[in-house]
Design an enzyme around this catalytic site. Structure first.
Site, PDB file in Angstrom:
ATOM      1  N   GLN A 146       4.787   0.257   1.928  1.00  0.00           N
ATOM      2  CA  GLN A 146       4.187  -0.663   2.882  1.00  0.00           C
ATOM      3  C   GLN A 146       3.969  -2.010   2.201  1.00  0.00           C
ATOM      4  O   GLN A 146       3.394  -2.071   1.104  1.00  0.00           O
ATOM      5  CB  GLN A 146       2.855  -0.102   3.380  1.00  0.00           C
ATOM      6  N   ASP A 187       2.949   8.023  10.583  1.00  0.00           N
ATOM      7  CA  ASP A 187       3.342   8.470   9.245  1.00  0.00           C
ATOM      8  C   ASP A 187       4.232   9.715   9.277  1.00  0.00           C
ATOM      9  O   ASP A 187       3.929  10.738   8.661  1.00  0.00           O
ATOM     10  CB  ASP A 187       2.118   8.728   8.358  1.00  0.00           C
ATOM     11  N   ASN A 216       0.836  -1.198   0.000  1.00  0.00           N
ATOM     12  CA  ASN A 216       0.000   0.000   0.000  1.00  0.00           C
ATOM     13  C   ASN A 216       0.872   1.250   0.000  1.00  0.00           C
ATOM     14  O   ASN A 216       1.580   1.474  -0.987  1.00  0.00           O
ATOM     15  CB  ASN A 216      -1.091  -0.015   1.080  1.00  0.00           C
ATOM     16  N   ASP A 217       0.877   2.077   1.018  1.00  0.00           N
ATOM     17  CA  ASP A 217       1.455   3.416   0.940  1.00  0.00           C
ATOM     18  C   ASP A 217       2.891   3.459   0.413  1.00  0.00           C
ATOM     19  O   ASP A 217       3.732   2.664   0.837  1.00  0.00           O
ATOM     20  CB  ASP A 217       1.511   4.062   2.324  1.00  0.00           C
ATOM     21  N   TRP A 272      -3.359  -7.379   3.296  1.00  0.00           N
ATOM     22  CA  TRP A 272      -2.734  -6.582   4.350  1.00  0.00           C
ATOM     23  C   TRP A 272      -2.379  -7.479   5.525  1.00  0.00           C
ATOM     24  O   TRP A 272      -3.151  -8.350   5.926  1.00  0.00           O
ATOM     25  CB  TRP A 272      -3.683  -5.469   4.795  1.00  0.00           C
TER      26      TRP A 272
END
Length: 459
Positions: A59, A163, A42-43, A67
Site C-alpha cells: 500500500q 483485503d 503500509n500493508d 496516508w
C-alpha cells in the site's frame, strides 16, 4: 513533458522519483528492509513468486509521506535478499475506485494477477473486489473489464469488506475476504475456477465476540500440516495480528477454530501476509502501526516492511525465523566470542546479532540518551522492555535458548527461542548510534555488519 499524455500512474511515478533523492539522504533511511523510494507505505500486498522472481507489493501513497488515496508500490527480487524497485503497479484510475486497497497476488499461468479491493468512500457499497493482470512479468498491469469481480459483500455483512487473499487448492481457486457481521469480525469465503468468477461459499470463520469488530488482511495457509488463518483484528484488546489454529473443511467451506497466537509482541507489526514458496510459507508484515509518530515524515518517507520470515509449527507453536538466504547480507564479522562482554564497545546501526544462551541472559540496546530496548531471556520466558515502561512477554518451551537481532537504522527485529517469540519495534537512535550490552549465561555471541539490499535506483 507532454502533460496531456500523463496518466495517474505516470504522474505518481514522476513524483515518487522526484522526491526520492531527499528521502535517500534521511539519516534513518533503511538499508535492507523494503521501503518506498519516497512517500508513504503500509500493508504488504500481492506476495507471490512469479517468473523466477519474488514480488512484493505494498500500500503506497507516492505524493506525500502520509496516508492518502492508495496505490500499489512494487519491489522484486531474484533471491529474497537483494531487491529492485519496480514501477508503481496500481493507481486508482477507474470509476469504481478512489483507492486501490490491499489484496494478494497469484501466478495464473501466463499472467501475474493482482486481486485487490477497490475503495470508494462515497459509494454506499464502498468496497468491492477487483483483478488486474500483467503479461510482462509485473512491469505493467491491466485491470479486468469484468471489475468489480465481487461487486458487494455477502448479505448480512458489513460494507467494510476488503483485503482479498487467494490460494489454489484441489484444482480450484479459493478467496477469503475480511469483513464483519453483527459487530463481530469474520472472513468470507469464495471459490472459483478462475480469478474473475466467484461463488460465495459462506463465512469461513468468525469471532466469538472476543476477537475484534472487523477482520482485516485475512490470510489462509497450511504450515507443517496445520491450517492457519492469519488476521489483523480491529478493536481486539491486547492483540493486533494473530494466527488462528484450526481445521479447514473445503467441502463445507468452514474452518473450525481451536486457539490463537499473537504473531509479534512489538508495537510495530501489522497486516501480515503470507506467500507459498515451494514447500515453505513466508510471511512479511507492515513495520509500523496506526496512531504512532512517524519521525521520518520530515525526510519525505514513512513506513516499511519487515524482513521475510519462514513459518514453522513446532510442538503446537507457530515459529518465525528469517530464511537462510538472509545470511547473504552479512559483511564484516565484528564479534565471534563466548564472552558476554564481547559486545562492549560495539557500535553499528546495520547489524545482525546471534546470541546463544545457557541460562538467563540480558541484551540491552541503547543510544546516547539511554536504553532503547532491553531483552531478558530465560529458558522459560522472553521479556521485552521499552523506555516507556511497557513490557511484553511470552512463555517459551525451553527447547532452544537464543536471541537473533536485526538492526536497520531505525528498526529492531528480534527472534527468540528458535522463533517462538518475535518482537518488532521502530526506534530512532540519537545520532544514529546504537550501543550494545550483553550479560548473563552466554555460550556464544556473533555479530556482523549487514549490507545494502537495494539496487541503485533509476533516478
Amino acid at each position: 513533458m507532454n502533460h496531456h499524455s500523463e496518466t495517474p500512474l505516470s504522474r505518481a511515478e514522476s513524483v515518487l522519483w522526484a522526491n526520492a533523492p531527499a528521502a535517500r539522504k534521511s539519516p534513518y533511511a533503511l538499508s535492507y528492509h523494503i521501503a518506498a523510494p519516497s512517500g508513504w507505505i503500509n500493508d504488504p500486498n500481492g506476495l507471490v513468486r512469479y517468473g523466477g522472481r519474488y514480488h512484493v507489493f505494498y500500500q503506497h501513497y507516492p505524493f506525500a509521506p502520509q496516508w492518502g488515496p492508495m496505490h500499489w508500490g512494487h519491489a522484486s527480487s531474484a533471491d529474497l535478499v537483494h531487491w529492485r524497485h519496480e514501477p508503481i503497479a496500481l493507481a486508482p484510475d477507474q470509476p469504481y475506485e478512489k483507492g486501490c486497497f490491499s489484496g494478494s497476488g497469484a501466478d495464473d499461468g501466463d499472467t501475474l494477477a493482482l486481486i485487490y479491493t477497490a475503495h470508494d468512500e462515497d459509494n454506499p457499497i464502498k468496497e468491492t473486489q477487483c483483478v488486474a493482470r500483467s503479461s510482462d512479468g509485473g512491469r505493467t498491469f491491466v485491470k479486468s473489464p469484468l471489475n468489480p469481480v465481487v461487486p458487494h459483500p455477502p448479505e448480512g455483512c458489513s460494507t467494510d469488506f476488503r483485503d482479498p487473499k487467494v490460494w489454489r487448492q484441489d484444482g480450484h481457486w479459493f478467496m477469503v475476504v475480511g469483513t464483519a457481521r453483527e459487530g463481530r469480525g469474520c472472513a468470507a469465503l469464495y471459490a472459483g475456477d478462475d480469478l474473475e468468477h466467484w461463488t460465495y461459499r459462506g463465512i469461513l470463520a468468525e469471532s466469538d465476540g472476543t476477537m475484534g469488530s472487523m477482520w482485516e488482511c485475512p490470510n489462509f495457509c497450511r504450515v507443517d500440516g496445520q491450517d492457519l488463518l492469519i488476521i489483523s483484528p480491529m478493536e481486539m484488546e491486547g492483540h493486533k495480528n494473530i494466527a488462528l489454529f484450526g481445521a479447514f473443511d473445503a467441502a463445507a467451506g468452514r474452518m473450525t477454530l481451536d486457539r490463537y497466537q499473537e504473531l509479534d509482541l512489538g508495537e510495530d507489526f501489522y497486516a501480515a501476509q503470507v506467500m507459498e514458496d515451494g514447500d515453505r510459507v513466508l510471511l512479511i508484515g507492515w513495520m509500523d502501526m496506526w496512531g504512532k509518530p512517524y519521525p521520518t515524515q520530515k525526510d519525505g518517507w514513512a513506513g516499511a516492511l519487515t524482513l521475510p520470515r519462514q513459518l514453522s509449527v513446532r510442538d503446537g507453536r507457530l515459529c518465525q525465523l528469517p530464511p537462510k538466504e538472509l545470511e547473504a547480507l552479512r559483511q564484516s564479522v565484528l564479534v565471534d566470542s563466548d564472552a558476554p562482554g564481547a559486545l562492549d564497545g560495539v557500535h553499528g546501526d546495520r547489524m545482525e546479532l546471534d546470541i546463544q544462551c545457557g541460562g538467563t541472559a540480558e541484551l540491552c540496546l541503547s543510544d546516547a540518551d539511554g536504553e532503547l530496548l532491553r531483552v531478558t531471556l530465560t529458558p522459560e520466558r522472553a521479556t521485552f522492555a521499552l523506555p516507556t515502561g511497557r513490557t511484553m512477554s511470552r512463555d517459551l518451551s525451553g527447547a532452544q535458548s537464543d536471541i537473533r537481532v536485526f538492526v536497520d537504522r531505525c528498526s529492531v527485529e528480534c527472534f527468540v527461542g528458535g522463533g517462538e517469540a518475535c518482537f518488532t519495534q521502530r526506534v530512532y537512535p540519537k545520532e544514529n548510534q546504537f550501543s550494545y550490552a550483553l550479560s548473563g549465561d552466554v555460550t556464544r555471541v556473533r555479530a556482523w555488519t549487514l549490507g545494502d539490499a537495494f539496487e541503485e535506483c533509476p533516478c
